[in-house]
Design a protein around this motif. Structure first.
Motif, mmCIF file in Angstrom:
data_model
loop_
_atom_site.group_PDB
_atom_site.id
_atom_site.type_symbol
_atom_site.label_atom_id
_atom_site.label_comp_id
_atom_site.label_asym_id
_atom_site.label_seq_id
_atom_site.Cartn_x
_atom_site.Cartn_y
_atom_site.Cartn_z
ATOM 1 N N ASN A 39 0.805 -1.226 0.000
ATOM 2 C CA ASN A 39 0.000 0.000 0.000
ATOM 3 C C ASN A 39 0.838 1.277 0.000
ATOM 4 N N LYS A 78 2.734 4.466 -0.950
ATOM 5 C CA LYS A 78 2.701 5.423 -2.057
ATOM 6 C C LYS A 78 3.790 6.492 -1.929
ATOM 7 N N THR A 112 7.965 5.343 -9.432
ATOM 8 C CA THR A 112 6.751 4.709 -8.911
ATOM 9 C C THR A 112 6.180 5.412 -7.686
ATOM 10 N N TYR A 113 7.061 6.005 -6.880
ATOM 11 C CA TYR A 113 6.642 6.570 -5.593
ATOM 12 C C TYR A 113 6.962 8.058 -5.513
ATOM 13 N N GLU A 161 0.184 4.485 4.073
ATOM 14 C CA GLU A 161 0.758 4.576 2.731
ATOM 15 C C GLU A 161 2.172 5.146 2.742
#
Length: 235
Positions: free
Chosen positions: A7, A9, A120-121, A174
Protein backbone atom coordinates in the motif's frame (compact mmCIF):
# COMPACT_ATOMS: atom_id res chain seq x y z
CA UNK A 1 4.18 -10.25 11.86
CA UNK A 2 5.57 -9.72 8.34
CA UNK A 3 6.14 -6.38 6.67
CA UNK A 4 3.66 -5.57 3.90
CA UNK A 5 4.56 -2.65 1.63
CA UNK A 6 1.94 -3.13 -1.07
CA UNK A 7 0.00 0.00 0.00
CA UNK A 8 3.02 2.31 0.10
CA UNK A 9 2.70 5.42 -2.06
CA UNK A 10 5.23 7.76 -0.42
CA UNK A 11 8.75 6.96 0.80
CA UNK A 12 10.56 9.28 3.19
CA UNK A 13 14.31 9.40 3.66
CA UNK A 14 16.51 10.62 6.42
CA UNK A 15 19.49 12.51 4.98
CA UNK A 16 22.62 12.30 7.17
CA UNK A 17 24.14 8.79 7.18
CA UNK A 18 21.23 7.48 5.11
CA UNK A 19 21.84 9.33 1.84
CA UNK A 20 25.36 10.63 2.55
CA UNK A 21 28.20 10.43 5.09
CA UNK A 22 27.84 12.72 8.10
CA UNK A 23 28.59 11.28 11.53
CA UNK A 24 32.12 10.24 10.53
CA UNK A 25 33.00 13.93 10.17
CA UNK A 26 31.80 14.65 13.71
CA UNK A 27 33.96 11.84 15.11
CA UNK A 28 36.98 13.24 13.26
CA UNK A 29 36.23 16.73 14.55
CA UNK A 30 35.97 15.47 18.12
CA UNK A 31 39.44 13.95 17.80
CA UNK A 32 40.85 17.26 16.54
CA UNK A 33 39.15 19.09 19.40
CA UNK A 34 40.57 16.64 21.93
CA UNK A 35 44.11 17.22 20.64
CA UNK A 36 43.70 21.00 20.90
CA UNK A 37 42.69 20.71 24.56
CA UNK A 38 45.08 17.92 25.54
CA UNK A 39 47.00 20.20 27.93
CA UNK A 40 43.89 20.73 30.05
CA UNK A 41 42.26 17.27 30.33
CA UNK A 42 42.40 13.63 29.30
CA UNK A 43 40.84 12.63 25.94
CA UNK A 44 38.09 10.62 27.62
CA UNK A 45 37.13 13.49 29.95
CA UNK A 46 37.10 15.97 27.05
CA UNK A 47 34.81 13.67 25.02
CA UNK A 48 32.44 13.22 27.97
CA UNK A 49 32.23 16.92 28.77
CA UNK A 50 31.75 17.95 25.15
CA UNK A 51 28.86 15.50 24.80
CA UNK A 52 27.25 16.87 27.98
CA UNK A 53 27.59 20.40 26.60
CA UNK A 54 26.01 19.40 23.27
CA UNK A 55 23.01 17.87 25.03
CA UNK A 56 22.68 20.91 27.31
CA UNK A 57 22.70 23.22 24.26
CA UNK A 58 20.33 21.22 22.04
CA UNK A 59 17.24 23.20 23.17
CA UNK A 60 19.08 26.44 22.27
CA UNK A 61 20.95 25.59 19.09
CA UNK A 62 19.27 22.46 17.76
CA UNK A 63 21.15 19.87 15.72
CA UNK A 64 23.93 20.44 13.24
CA UNK A 65 27.46 21.71 12.82
CA UNK A 66 26.85 25.27 14.05
CA UNK A 67 25.50 24.12 17.40
CA UNK A 68 28.42 21.70 17.64
CA UNK A 69 30.88 24.56 16.98
CA UNK A 70 29.37 26.70 19.73
CA UNK A 71 29.45 23.77 22.15
CA UNK A 72 33.14 23.19 21.38
CA UNK A 73 33.94 26.85 22.05
CA UNK A 74 31.98 26.88 25.32
CA UNK A 75 33.59 23.63 26.45
CA UNK A 76 37.07 24.90 25.60
CA UNK A 77 36.49 27.98 27.75
CA UNK A 78 35.29 25.92 30.70
CA UNK A 79 37.97 23.20 30.54
CA UNK A 80 40.74 25.78 30.25
CA UNK A 81 39.28 27.89 33.08
CA UNK A 82 38.97 30.66 30.48
CA UNK A 83 42.69 30.55 29.69
CA UNK A 84 42.28 29.25 26.16
CA UNK A 85 44.21 31.29 23.60
CA UNK A 86 42.59 33.21 20.78
CA UNK A 87 44.65 31.11 18.37
CA UNK A 88 43.13 27.89 19.73
CA UNK A 89 39.62 29.33 19.63
CA UNK A 90 40.20 30.20 15.97
CA UNK A 91 41.34 26.62 15.31
CA UNK A 92 38.15 25.31 16.94
CA UNK A 93 36.02 27.54 14.72
CA UNK A 94 38.00 26.33 11.71
CA UNK A 95 37.19 22.72 12.62
CA UNK A 96 33.51 23.59 12.27
CA UNK A 97 33.99 25.56 9.06
CA UNK A 98 35.88 22.63 7.55
CA UNK A 99 32.96 20.34 8.42
CA UNK A 100 30.48 22.68 6.72
CA UNK A 101 32.65 22.77 3.60
CA UNK A 102 33.11 19.00 3.34
CA UNK A 103 32.10 17.52 -0.01
CA UNK A 104 28.87 15.54 0.01
CA UNK A 105 29.84 11.86 -0.13
CA UNK A 106 26.87 9.78 -1.23
CA UNK A 107 26.47 6.30 0.21
CA UNK A 108 26.54 3.30 -2.10
CA UNK A 109 23.83 3.08 -4.79
CA UNK A 110 21.85 6.02 -3.35
CA UNK A 111 21.30 7.91 -6.60
CA UNK A 112 20.47 4.80 -8.62
CA UNK A 113 17.93 3.67 -6.00
CA UNK A 114 16.27 7.11 -5.79
CA UNK A 115 16.10 7.37 -9.56
CA UNK A 116 14.34 4.02 -9.79
CA UNK A 117 11.99 4.60 -6.84
CA UNK A 118 10.95 8.04 -8.11
CA UNK A 119 9.36 6.36 -11.14
CA UNK A 120 6.75 4.71 -8.91
CA UNK A 121 6.64 6.57 -5.59
CA UNK A 122 6.59 10.12 -4.28
CA UNK A 123 9.84 10.64 -2.40
CA UNK A 124 10.39 13.10 0.44
CA UNK A 125 13.27 14.01 2.75
CA UNK A 126 12.56 14.24 6.48
CA UNK A 127 15.75 15.12 8.32
CA UNK A 128 17.10 16.98 11.34
CA UNK A 129 19.88 19.55 11.46
CA UNK A 130 20.59 23.14 10.53
CA UNK A 131 18.27 24.30 7.73
CA UNK A 132 20.92 26.18 5.73
CA UNK A 133 23.44 23.35 6.02
CA UNK A 134 20.94 20.66 5.01
CA UNK A 135 19.75 22.73 2.04
CA UNK A 136 23.37 23.19 0.97
CA UNK A 137 24.07 19.45 1.18
CA UNK A 138 20.95 18.60 -0.79
CA UNK A 139 21.94 21.01 -3.55
CA UNK A 140 25.52 19.71 -3.66
CA UNK A 141 24.37 16.09 -3.61
CA UNK A 142 22.56 16.35 -6.94
CA UNK A 143 19.65 14.40 -5.42
CA UNK A 144 17.11 17.17 -4.94
CA UNK A 145 15.47 16.47 -8.32
CA UNK A 146 14.16 13.15 -7.03
CA UNK A 147 12.21 14.59 -4.09
CA UNK A 148 8.66 15.87 -4.01
CA UNK A 149 9.15 17.61 -0.65
CA UNK A 150 12.01 18.50 1.73
CA UNK A 151 11.38 18.90 5.46
CA UNK A 152 14.02 19.84 8.07
CA UNK A 153 12.57 19.01 11.49
CA UNK A 154 13.70 20.41 14.83
CA UNK A 155 13.00 16.99 16.34
CA UNK A 156 11.97 13.61 14.99
CA UNK A 157 9.21 12.47 17.29
CA UNK A 158 5.88 10.85 16.49
CA UNK A 159 4.05 14.18 16.82
CA UNK A 160 6.41 15.86 14.33
CA UNK A 161 6.00 13.05 11.83
CA UNK A 162 2.24 13.08 12.32
CA UNK A 163 2.05 16.79 11.56
CA UNK A 164 4.24 16.37 8.49
CA UNK A 165 2.12 13.57 7.03
CA UNK A 166 -1.06 15.46 7.80
CA UNK A 167 0.28 18.60 6.11
CA UNK A 168 1.22 16.60 3.01
CA UNK A 169 -2.06 14.66 3.10
CA UNK A 170 -0.26 11.32 3.38
CA UNK A 171 -1.95 8.43 5.16
CA UNK A 172 0.38 6.66 7.62
CA UNK A 173 -0.62 3.33 6.07
CA UNK A 174 0.76 4.58 2.73
CA UNK A 175 4.08 5.87 4.10
CA UNK A 176 7.46 4.19 4.47
CA UNK A 177 10.35 5.91 6.26
CA UNK A 178 13.96 4.92 5.58
CA UNK A 179 16.77 5.91 7.94
CA UNK A 180 19.81 4.92 9.97
CA UNK A 181 18.58 5.92 13.45
CA UNK A 182 16.24 3.65 15.38
CA UNK A 183 15.50 6.49 17.79
CA UNK A 184 14.71 9.16 15.19
CA UNK A 185 13.75 7.40 11.96
CA UNK A 186 12.15 4.12 12.97
CA UNK A 187 10.44 3.96 16.38
CA UNK A 188 8.46 7.25 16.07
CA UNK A 189 7.22 6.19 12.63
CA UNK A 190 5.95 2.86 13.92
CA UNK A 191 4.08 4.71 16.68
CA UNK A 192 1.94 6.57 14.12
CA UNK A 193 1.11 3.43 12.15
CA UNK A 194 3.50 3.86 9.23
CA UNK A 195 6.18 1.47 7.98
CA UNK A 196 9.92 1.85 8.53
CA UNK A 197 13.17 0.47 7.12
CA UNK A 198 16.35 0.68 9.20
CA UNK A 199 19.74 0.84 7.47
CA UNK A 200 22.40 0.87 10.22
CA UNK A 201 25.40 3.15 9.70
CA UNK A 202 28.80 2.09 11.04
CA UNK A 203 28.89 4.89 13.61
CA UNK A 204 26.04 6.45 15.59
CA UNK A 205 26.04 9.54 17.78
CA UNK A 206 25.56 8.64 21.44
CA UNK A 207 22.36 10.67 21.64
CA UNK A 208 20.77 8.59 18.86
CA UNK A 209 21.43 5.20 20.45
CA UNK A 210 18.65 3.19 22.09
CA UNK A 211 18.69 0.13 24.31
CA UNK A 212 18.12 -3.17 22.52
CA UNK A 213 14.96 -3.88 24.50
CA UNK A 214 13.34 -0.62 23.31
CA UNK A 215 13.07 -1.94 19.76
CA UNK A 216 12.18 -5.52 20.68
CA UNK A 217 8.78 -6.48 19.34
CA UNK A 218 8.65 -3.49 16.97
CA UNK A 219 7.87 -4.38 13.38
CA UNK A 220 10.27 -2.83 10.87
CA UNK A 221 12.65 -3.83 8.12
CA UNK A 222 16.41 -4.00 8.61
CA UNK A 223 18.41 -3.55 5.42
CA UNK A 224 22.14 -3.90 4.80
CA UNK A 225 22.10 -1.37 1.97
CA UNK A 226 19.52 0.93 0.44
CA UNK A 227 19.43 -1.26 -2.65
CA UNK A 228 17.91 -4.08 -0.54
CA UNK A 229 14.63 -2.17 -0.37
CA UNK A 230 13.63 -3.57 -3.76
CA UNK A 231 13.39 -7.05 -2.23
CA UNK A 232 10.39 -5.89 -0.18
CA UNK A 233 8.57 -3.50 -2.49
CA UNK A 234 5.94 -4.87 -4.92
CA UNK A 235 7.37 -5.87 -8.27
Amino acid sequence: MSIDLKNIKVIGFDADDTLWVNETYFRDAEQEFTKLLSQFETPNKIDQELYKMEIKNLPLYGYGVKGFMLSMVEMALELSNYNISNETLEKILNIGKAMINKPVELLDDVENVLKELSKTYKLIVATKGDLLDQERKLEKSGLIKYFHHIEVLSEKESTNYGKLLNHLEIKPSEFLMVGNSLKSDILPIIEIGAQAAHIPFHTTWQHERVEDNVSNGKNYLTLKTLNDIFRYLPK
